[in-house]
Enzyme design. Structure first.
Site, PDB file in Angstrom:
ATOM      1  N   ARG A 173       0.853  -1.063  -0.202  1.00 50.98           N
ATOM      2  CA  ARG A 173       0.053   0.012  -0.413  1.00 50.98           C
ATOM      3  C   ARG A 173       1.159   1.463   0.317  1.00 50.98           C
ATOM      4  NH1 ARG A 173      -2.988  -3.878   2.728  1.00 50.98           N
ATOM      5  NH2 ARG A 173      -5.160  -4.056   0.990  1.00 50.98           N
ATOM      6  N   ASP A 220      -0.854  -6.213  -2.598  1.00 53.57           N
ATOM      7  CA  ASP A 220      -1.686  -6.182  -3.553  1.00 53.57           C
ATOM      8  C   ASP A 220      -2.235  -5.229  -4.985  1.00 53.57           C
ATOM      9  OD1 ASP A 220      -3.730  -5.383  -1.977  1.00 53.57           O
ATOM     10  OD2 ASP A 220      -2.683  -6.052  -0.693  1.00 53.57           O
ATOM     11  N   HIS A 271      -6.618  -9.366  -4.156  1.00 51.69           N
ATOM     12  CA  HIS A 271      -5.851  -8.156  -4.130  1.00 51.69           C
ATOM     13  C   HIS A 271      -4.993  -8.331  -5.406  1.00 51.69           C
ATOM     14  CE1 HIS A 271      -7.124  -6.558   0.426  1.00 51.69           C
ATOM     15  NE2 HIS A 271      -7.587  -7.829   0.311  1.00 51.69           N
ATOM     16  N   ASP A 291      -6.762 -14.335   1.254  1.00 48.76           N
ATOM     17  CA  ASP A 291      -7.823 -12.950   2.329  1.00 48.76           C
ATOM     18  C   ASP A 291      -8.321 -12.535   1.157  1.00 48.76           C
ATOM     19  OD1 ASP A 291      -5.384 -11.621   1.266  1.00 48.76           O
ATOM     20  OD2 ASP A 291      -6.362 -10.121   2.406  1.00 48.76           O
ATOM     21  N   GLU A 292      -9.908 -11.990   1.211  1.00 46.51           N
ATOM     22  CA  GLU A 292     -10.603 -11.131   0.988  1.00 46.51           C
ATOM     23  C   GLU A 292     -10.477 -11.111  -0.492  1.00 46.51           C
ATOM     24  OE1 GLU A 292     -10.438  -7.503   4.034  1.00 46.51           O
ATOM     25  OE2 GLU A 292      -8.781  -7.939   3.168  1.00 46.51           O
ATOM     26  N   TRP A 297      -6.684 -14.131  11.269  1.00 49.77           N
ATOM     27  CA  TRP A 297      -6.530 -12.326  11.445  1.00 49.77           C
ATOM     28  C   TRP A 297      -8.411 -11.934  11.879  1.00 49.77           C
ATOM     29  CZ3 TRP A 297      -9.572  -8.271   8.760  1.00 49.77           C
ATOM     30  CH2 TRP A 297      -9.774  -9.194   6.858  1.00 49.77           C
ATOM     31  N   TYR A 307      -3.257  -6.072  15.354  1.00 42.62           N
ATOM     32  CA  TYR A 307      -3.645  -5.249  13.721  1.00 42.62           C
ATOM     33  C   TYR A 307      -3.003  -3.449  14.399  1.00 42.62           C
ATOM     34  CZ  TYR A 307      -4.797  -8.324  10.768  1.00 42.62           C
ATOM     35  OH  TYR A 307      -4.996  -9.174   9.715  1.00 42.62           O
ATOM     36  N   ASP A 365      -1.841  -1.390  13.047  1.00 41.89           N
ATOM     37  CA  ASP A 365      -3.120   0.431  12.045  1.00 41.89           C
ATOM     38  C   ASP A 365      -3.802   0.773  12.457  1.00 41.89           C
ATOM     39  OD1 ASP A 365      -3.943  -2.311  11.336  1.00 41.89           O
ATOM     40  OD2 ASP A 365      -4.843  -1.822   9.381  1.00 41.89           O
ATOM     41  N   TRP A 419      -0.703  -2.923   8.715  1.00 37.85           N
ATOM     42  CA  TRP A 419      -1.234  -2.671   7.766  1.00 37.85           C
ATOM     43  C   TRP A 419      -0.947  -1.025   6.994  1.00 37.85           C
ATOM     44  CZ3 TRP A 419      -1.991  -6.888   4.859  1.00 37.85           C
ATOM     45  CH2 TRP A 419      -2.348  -7.808   4.769  1.00 37.85           C
ATOM     46  N   GLU A 426      -2.810   1.357   4.694  1.00 38.79           N
ATOM     47  CA  GLU A 426      -3.297   2.330   3.271  1.00 38.79           C
ATOM     48  C   GLU A 426      -2.776   4.027   4.307  1.00 38.79           C
ATOM     49  OE1 GLU A 426      -4.335  -0.569   5.093  1.00 38.79           O
ATOM     50  OE2 GLU A 426      -5.852  -1.306   4.135  1.00 38.79           O
TER      51      GLU A 426
HETATM   52  C1  TNX Z   1      -7.922  -6.820   6.246  1.00 39.19           C
HETATM   53  S1  TNX Z   1      -5.736  -9.029   7.336  1.00 39.19           S
HETATM   54  C2  TNX Z   1      -6.611  -6.959   5.553  1.00 39.19           C
HETATM   55  C3  TNX Z   1      -5.790  -5.901   4.890  1.00 39.19           C
HETATM   56  C4  TNX Z   1      -6.569  -4.478   4.899  1.00 39.19           C
HETATM   57  C5  TNX Z   1      -6.445  -4.456   6.520  1.00 39.19           C
HETATM   58  C6  TNX Z   1      -6.906  -3.239   7.523  1.00 39.19           C
HETATM   59  C7  TNX Z   1      -6.349  -9.658   5.929  1.00 39.19           C
HETATM   60  C8  TNX Z   1      -5.635 -10.229   5.081  1.00 39.19           C
HETATM   61  N1  TNX Z   1      -6.631  -8.115   4.775  1.00 39.19           N
HETATM   62  O1  TNX Z   1      -5.969  -6.126   3.100  1.00 39.19           O
HETATM   63  O2  TNX Z   1      -5.363  -3.992   4.437  1.00 39.19           O
HETATM   64  O3  TNX Z   1      -7.585  -5.638   6.741  1.00 39.19           O
HETATM   65  O4  TNX Z   1      -6.605  -3.195   8.756  1.00 39.19           O
END
Ligand code: TNX
Length: 564
Positions: free
Chosen positions: A167, A196, A267, A336-337, A403, A428, A430, A478, A480
C-alpha cells in the site's frame, strides 16, 4: 524485578538496571555495579557463534567506539560466546562475572547466543543503541551490574511482524532498520506483504511489467477511503532481486526469518493492471485497468485459468529462489478477501467450477490454494495463508494466519493445522492506540499499549493438542494510512515492545494477572533505548505536534468485542 545498584547511566556511571524488555524468564543477583566494557574487552567466540561476534562488534563496538578484538578462550576481560544444545532452541544463559571482568553468553543454538547478546546490549544502557560514542567526560561505556545471571528462552517460535510494503512502499533501508528493531525486541519473523491492489513490490525477471506497470500509481487517497482528499504525487517503488537477497541475508544474520507474501487470488489489481489477461476478461474489461489509487477490497481478482496458474508458478519459482528454504520454510500465499462477483459473472469461471466439481466459488478459491499447497510442498515449502483459506476446505499441509479473530485459528488448530495468531481485534497495529481526538488518521479498534500487553496468543479453552499447534503470534501493520517511516514508527511503538514481551516471555501469567505497572516501569528505560535508536514512538500522553494529521479522515469503529 530485581534490586541492586540502580544508579543512572551516562558517563562512567553504572547503567545498573535489569529493566529488560522483553522480561527474561529468570534473573539472579546482581551483587553490585562494576563490570565495564572498555578498551581491554575482547570477544572470545566459540565456533558457531561468529555471527553474534560480528554483530556485537558492529553494533555495541560502534556505539562505544571499542574494537572488541578477538581474544583467546579463557582470557579475562572478555565477552565469551558459547553453544550448548542442552539449553534448547533460541534459549540462552548470560552471566556477568565481576572477578574476571567478563560476560559469558551461552546459547542453545546460534540464535540463542544472539538473543543473549541483545540482552547484553540492553544491560549496557541506552547509549549502546547509538551508532557512535557519545562522550560525556570519562569513558564512553557505562558500568553494568555484576555477578548477574539471566536464564531465558522464548514462549513461541514464531514471533512476527507484518509490514505492508504494497500500500505504501518502504525503501530498502527502512526495511533493514525494521529488521534491527525486530531483533532488538527478540522478534524473529518479518512477514513482507509484497503485492496488493495498490502495488507490486518485487522484481520478477520473466514478467517485467509487474514492476514497470504494477509498482506505481498515479495518485493516492489520503486518509480512509471515505476521505475526499488525494495526494497527486505518483507513488511507487519496488525491491530488485538483489535488494531482496540483501534483506534476506541481513535478516538471517540477525536470526530473523523473512516470509514473503504474494497475495492471490484476490488483492490482485496491480498484477492485472500489468497483465490484463490475468483478470476475468469474459466478465469485465481489464484492458484499461490501472493500479488502484484508493483503499478497500478491489473486485478485480485472478481468473481461475490454467494460464493464471502457470503465470503464478513462474512468479513463485523466482520468489523461492530469492527466499531460500533454510530461512523461509513458510511462504505466504494470501488468500484473503477474494470477492466472488467476477467469478459469478464469468462463464469461464463457472465452467471451471462444473469441470472441477467443486460446487461453488468458495470451492474454486479452495482449488486455487490447494494447487499451490501441492506445488509448494513438492518444492519443500510450507504454505501459509489468511484464514479465508479455510473456506471450501483447507489444503492438507497448509498453515493459517488467523486474522478475523481467534475463530479461524481455533478451527484450524483443532483440525491439526499449524496456526499463527494475529487477530485484528488485538494486534492490528494500523488501528488507533487511543480513543482521543489527536490520534493521526484513527482506524478501527482502540488498542492501547495495555490492551496489547494483555493479549494472549492462545485463547482460553483451547485443548493442549490444539494449543501445541499455535506456532506463535504476529502483529500486522497495514499501511493504507502510514505513508512513511515516521508514521510506521508511530503505529508500531511502543506497542510492539508489549507485543514482543507477550510473544517471547515465558514469565507472563495469564492476561488478567499481568503486572502492567512492572512493564511500564521497565518501559521507562526502554523509551530511552527507542530514543537512542531514533524511533518516532507515540509518547504516553499522546502524539507530538508533528505526529498528528489534522483534517485527515479515519475510520473509527469498534463493532466487535475484543474476543469475537
Ligand atoms: C484487512 S488482514 C486486510 C488488509 C487490510 C487490513 C486493514 C487481511 C488479510 N486483509 O488487506 O489492509 O484489513 O486493517
Amino acid at each position: 524485578m530485581c534490586g541492586g545498584d540502580t544508579g543512572r547511566g551516562g558517563g562512567g556511571a553504572c547503567a545498573g538496571s535489569t529493566d529488560l524488555v522483553p522480561v527474561p524468564a529468570r534473573v539472579t543477583g546482581p551483587s553490585g555495579c562494576g563490570f565495564v566494557l572498555d578498551g581491554r574487552t575482547g570477544i572470545d567466540a566459540a565456533p558457531g557463534t561468529e555471527g553474534t561476534e560480528r554483530w556485537l562488534r558492529s553494533a555495541v563496538g560502534a556505539a562505544f567506539g571499542l574494537a572488541l578484538p578477538p581474544v583467546p578462550a579463557g582470557r579475562d576481560d572478555a565477552v565469551a560466546l558459547r553453544l550448548d544444545p542442552r539449553l534448547g532452541a533460541e534459549a540462552y544463559r548470560l552471566d556477568v562475572v565481576a572477578a574476571t571482568r567478563s560476560v559469558r553468553i551461552t546459547g542453545g543454538d546460534p540464535a540463542g547466543v544472539f538473543w543473549g547478546a541483545q540482552t547484553l546490549r540492553q544491560l549496557l544502557g541506552a547509549d549502546a543503541f547509538r551508532r557512535a560514542p557519545v562522550r560525556r567526560g570519562g569513558r564512553t561505556a557505562p558500568a553494568v551490574l555484576t555477578d548477574l545471571g539471566i536464564e531465558d528462552r522464548p514462549r513461541f517460535g514464531w514471533r512476527g511482524l507484518l509490514l505492508d510494503v504494497a500500500r505504501h512502499f518502504l525503501p530498502k533501508d527502512d526495511v533493514l532498520r525494521y529488521v534491527d528493531l525486530l531483533a532488538a525486541h527478540k522478534l524473529n519473523v518479518l512477514h513482507l506483504h509484497l503485492t496488493d491492489d495498490q502495488g507490486w513490490r518485487i522484481e520478477i525477471r520473466r514478467y517485467p511489467r509487474l514492476t514497470a506497470v504494477g509498482a506505481w500509481r498515479s495518485r493516492t487517497k489520503r486518509g480512509h477511503r471515505a476521505s475526499p482528499l488525494w495526494d497527486d504525487t505518483p507513488h511507487g517503488g519496488y525491491y530488485t532481486q538483489d535488494d531482496i537477497r540483501e534483506i534476506v541475508a541481513y535478516a538471517a544474520e540477525r536470526h530473523v526469518r523473512v516470509v514473503p507474501e504474494i497475495d492471490l487470488p484476490g488483492h490482485s489489481q496491480a498484477a492485472i493492471a500489468a497483465y490484463p489477461e490475468l483478470g476475468n476478461t469474459d466478465a469485465v474489461d481489464t484492458a484499461g485497468l490501472a493500479v488502484w489509487d484508493t483503499w478497500g477490497v478491489s473486485p478485480h481478482v485472478l481468473a481461475p485459468t490454467a494460464h493464471v496458474l502457470r503465470f503464478y508458478e513462474g512468479v513463485w519459482e523466482e520468489v523461492l529462489e530469492l527466499f531460500p528454504a533454510e530461512t523461509s520454510p513458510f511462504v505466504h500465499i494470501g488468500g484473503d478477501e477474494c470477492p466472488k462477483d467476477q467469478w459469478r459473472a464469468s462463464p469461464t469461471a463457472q465452467a471451471r467450477i462444473a469441470e472441477l466439481g467443486v460446487g461453488d466459488e468458495d470451492g474454486l478459491q479452495s482449488w486455487f490454494i490447494r494447487h499451490f499447497d501441492r506445488w509448494l510442498a513438492a518444492r519443500g515449502r510450507r504454505l501459509i495463508g489468511w484464514d479465508e483459506i479455510l473456506q471450501g476446505g483447507l489444503a492438507p499441509g497448509a498453515a493459517v494466519s488467523s486474522w478475523r479473530g481467534y475463530a479461524g485459528g481455533i478451527a484450524a488448530a483443532e483440525a491439526g493445522h499449524d496456526v499463527v495468531m494475529c487477530p485484528e481485534q488485538h494486534v492490528y497495529l494500523d488501528h488507533r492506540q487511543d480513543a482521543g481526538p489527536d490520534e493521526p488518521v484513527p482506524l478501527g479498534f482502540v488498542r492501547t499499549l495495555e490492551d496489547v500487553y494483555r493479549f494472549d496468543p492462545v485463547p482460553p479453552g483451547l485443548g493442549p493438542d490444539a494449543a501445541a499447534r499455535v506456532l506463535g503470534t504476529q502483529a500486522n501493520l497495514w499501511s493504507e494510512v502510514t505513508e512513511n517511516r515516521a508514521r510506521v514508527d508511530y503505529q508500531l511503538f511502543p506497542r510492539l515492545a508489549a507485543f514482543a514481551e507477550v510473544a517471547w516471555s515465558t514469565r507472563l501469567p495469564a492476561p488478567p494477572a499481568r503486572d502492567l505497572a512492572d512493564f511500564e516501569r521497565r518501559m521507562t528505560a526502554h523509551y530511552r533505548r527507542l530514543e537512542a535508536l531514533g524511533v518516532d514512538y507515540r509518547r504516553p500522553d499522546g502524539p507530538l505536534p508533528w505526529q498528528r494529521r489534522p483534517g485527515l479522515v479515519g475510520r473509527p469503529f469498534d463493532p466487535r468485542p475484543p474476543d469475537a
